[in-house]
Design an enzyme around this catalytic site. Sequence first.
Site, PDB file in Angstrom:
ATOM      1  N   ASP A 103       0.762  -1.065  -0.006  1.00  0.00           N
ATOM      2  CA  ASP A 103       0.142  -0.138   0.107  1.00  0.00           C
ATOM      3  C   ASP A 103       0.911   1.252  -0.020  1.00  0.00           C
ATOM      4  O   ASP A 103       0.350   2.418  -0.203  1.00  0.00           O
ATOM      5  CB  ASP A 103      -0.842  -0.039   1.265  1.00  0.00           C
ATOM      6  CG  ASP A 103      -0.309  -0.120   2.508  1.00  0.00           C
ATOM      7  OD1 ASP A 103       0.771  -0.670   2.555  1.00  0.00           O
ATOM      8  OD2 ASP A 103      -0.556   0.729   3.528  1.00  0.00           O
ATOM      9  N   TYR A 126      11.086   2.910   0.420  1.00  0.00           N
ATOM     10  CA  TYR A 126      10.405   1.450   0.498  1.00  0.00           C
ATOM     11  C   TYR A 126       9.431   1.435  -0.678  1.00  0.00           C
ATOM     12  O   TYR A 126       9.634   0.774  -1.574  1.00  0.00           O
ATOM     13  CB  TYR A 126       9.899   0.995   1.686  1.00  0.00           C
ATOM     14  CG  TYR A 126       9.169  -0.190   1.787  1.00  0.00           C
ATOM     15  CD1 TYR A 126       9.912  -1.514   1.716  1.00  0.00           C
ATOM     16  CD2 TYR A 126       7.835  -0.470   1.977  1.00  0.00           C
ATOM     17  CE1 TYR A 126       9.179  -2.807   1.523  1.00  0.00           C
ATOM     18  CE2 TYR A 126       7.145  -1.502   1.807  1.00  0.00           C
ATOM     19  CZ  TYR A 126       7.837  -2.665   1.628  1.00  0.00           C
ATOM     20  OH  TYR A 126       7.313  -3.895   1.457  1.00  0.00           O
TER      21      TYR A 126
END
Length: 280
Positions: A103, A126
């Site tokens: 997400d 990330y």
Amino acid sequence: MTILITGSKGQLGMELRKLLDEKGMNYTATDSGEMDITNQTAVDAFFQKVNPTLVFHCAAYTAVDKAEDEGKDLNEKVNAIGTKIVAEAAEANGAVMVYISTDYVFDGNNSKEYTETDQANPQNEYGRMKYEGEQWVRSLCSKFYIIRTSWVFGEFGNNFVCTMLRLGKTHPILTVVDDQFGRPTWTRTLAAFMLHLLDTNAAYGVYHLSNDGSCSWYEFAREILKNHNVEVKPVTSAEYPQKAYRPKHSIMDLSKAKATGFQIPTWEEALSQFVASIDA
């Protein structure tokens, strides 16, 4: 099918192996010790030996805060370059590629649930590298599933649920942020969905998969510790600063996953089953 699992000693890889073992399905499990996904020569040689027709790419660098500085190079090397190398090998072998994303590819500014077609806009390193991995899979593989998930917990490895249960034994009061919202995901549910896509010959492409329902980290923690003698207090993200930006609202739409016929337990149901399984 000849199945290859990368990252087989990680949280999801271990859960997937457990599920495949229960189903009596054969597979080859690899981790960095058996196949360094950042080494193209090593990956090509391993693929030639195993000749997989299905690749579950679970290997990932998941130290989100370290990815901002000391782990930045490793984050790129594993999540982007490593994924590119595995995707190239999978395509050369004619294999189906299953890639697990996050997400964190979204910025968290959407008040509605994110669909698979919404524009990605990662705000931490990330998320950027996982999204780059997505792009390599899309461009290199003709047969692929990209599964975005969030707030993962399970039996293997460190995760929020295990941390809360551990801290709840030694701390009478815990503070948890209450202004970040998402969907928790039990690794068991995620692993089952990965197999479901293959079993049902679902259309290739991008899917969102977490447990149903949503919550804040504070609400998640309260549910985890509801049977423990510990007080959980809400705090803002500003009161709990972290190196990496966390999306404030990363709730992903599960409609596409549900349309495949997959039954998704609520996060409360999944959490209850998980806690019961580790207490047994």
